[in-house]
Design a protein around this motif. Structure first.
Motif, PDB file in Angstrom:
ATOM      1  N   LYS A  21      17.664   0.629 -26.900  1.00  0.00           N
ATOM      2  CA  LYS A  21      17.561   1.711 -25.914  1.00  0.00           C
ATOM      3  C   LYS A  21      18.954   2.204 -25.569  1.00  0.00           C
ATOM      4  CE  LYS A  21      13.439  -0.316 -23.945  1.00  0.00           C
ATOM      5  NZ  LYS A  21      12.903  -1.104 -22.857  1.00  0.00           N
ATOM      6  N   ASN A  23      21.183   4.495 -22.769  1.00  0.00           N
ATOM      7  CA  ASN A  23      21.226   5.117 -21.443  1.00  0.00           C
ATOM      8  C   ASN A  23      22.448   6.022 -21.394  1.00  0.00           C
ATOM      9  OD1 ASN A  23      18.966   3.784 -20.162  1.00  0.00           O
ATOM     10  ND2 ASN A  23      20.185   1.926 -20.356  1.00  0.00           N
ATOM     11  N   ASP A  25      25.007   8.919 -19.881  1.00  0.00           N
ATOM     12  CA  ASP A  25      25.567   9.374 -18.613  1.00  0.00           C
ATOM     13  C   ASP A  25      24.850  10.664 -18.200  1.00  0.00           C
ATOM     14  OD1 ASP A  25      27.581  11.067 -17.006  1.00  0.00           O
ATOM     15  OD2 ASP A  25      28.474   9.058 -16.988  1.00  0.00           O
ATOM     16  N   SER A  26      24.551  10.793 -16.940  1.00  0.00           N
ATOM     17  CA  SER A  26      23.795  11.960 -16.464  1.00  0.00           C
ATOM     18  C   SER A  26      24.583  13.267 -16.577  1.00  0.00           C
ATOM     19  CB  SER A  26      23.339  11.760 -15.014  1.00  0.00           C
ATOM     20  OG  SER A  26      24.461  11.624 -14.169  1.00  0.00           O
ATOM     21  N   GLU A  88      26.971  -0.938 -25.737  1.00  0.00           N
ATOM     22  CA  GLU A  88      28.055  -0.744 -24.777  1.00  0.00           C
ATOM     23  C   GLU A  88      29.257  -0.076 -25.449  1.00  0.00           C
ATOM     24  OE1 GLU A  88      30.872  -3.255 -21.663  1.00  0.00           O
ATOM     25  OE2 GLU A  88      29.199  -4.269 -22.637  1.00  0.00           O
TER      26      GLU A  88
END
Length: 105
Positions: A21, A23, A25-26, A88
């Motif tokens: 998965k 994720n 950064d917005s 990461e």
């Protein structure tokens, strides 16, 4: 060869469970693009006028290493290879490219 044979031969359904998965950064905009040149998946990450292209090579079609890896190509032609499971590091490389402050870019 029909679609079901391609899915079976490339084991696409198995890969759905193996891909980690991500994720994002917005503040990034992510565009999913077709998986050309033998990549399993591809996407581009944008922030302002900076961007990078990311692909996942699991079939050893794009690199010389016999491992599953993310390839990252920056808008300045820097290239990175990151182990598939090292999410990461992948996010850190993307961040270093799209959030770079150096005025040369």
């Amino acid at each position: 060869m029909n679609k079901l044979e391609i899915d079976r031969d490339d084991k696409w359904l198995e890969w759905e469970c193996k891909i980690p998965k991500l994720n994002f950064d917005s503040s990034w905009n992510v565009r999913i693009i077709p998986p050309f040149s033998g990549a399993l998946i591809r996407f581009k990450v944008f922030k302002g006028d900076k961007y990078c292209s990311v692909f996942l090579d699991v079939f050893n079609n794009l690199g010389w290493q016999k491992k599953y890896y993310w390839g990252v190509l920056s808008h300045t032609d820097d290239e990175y290879e990151i182990a598939m499971d090292n999410v990461e590091e992948l996010m850190n490389v993307i961040k270093s490219i799209v959030e770079r402050d150096d005025e040369r870019y």
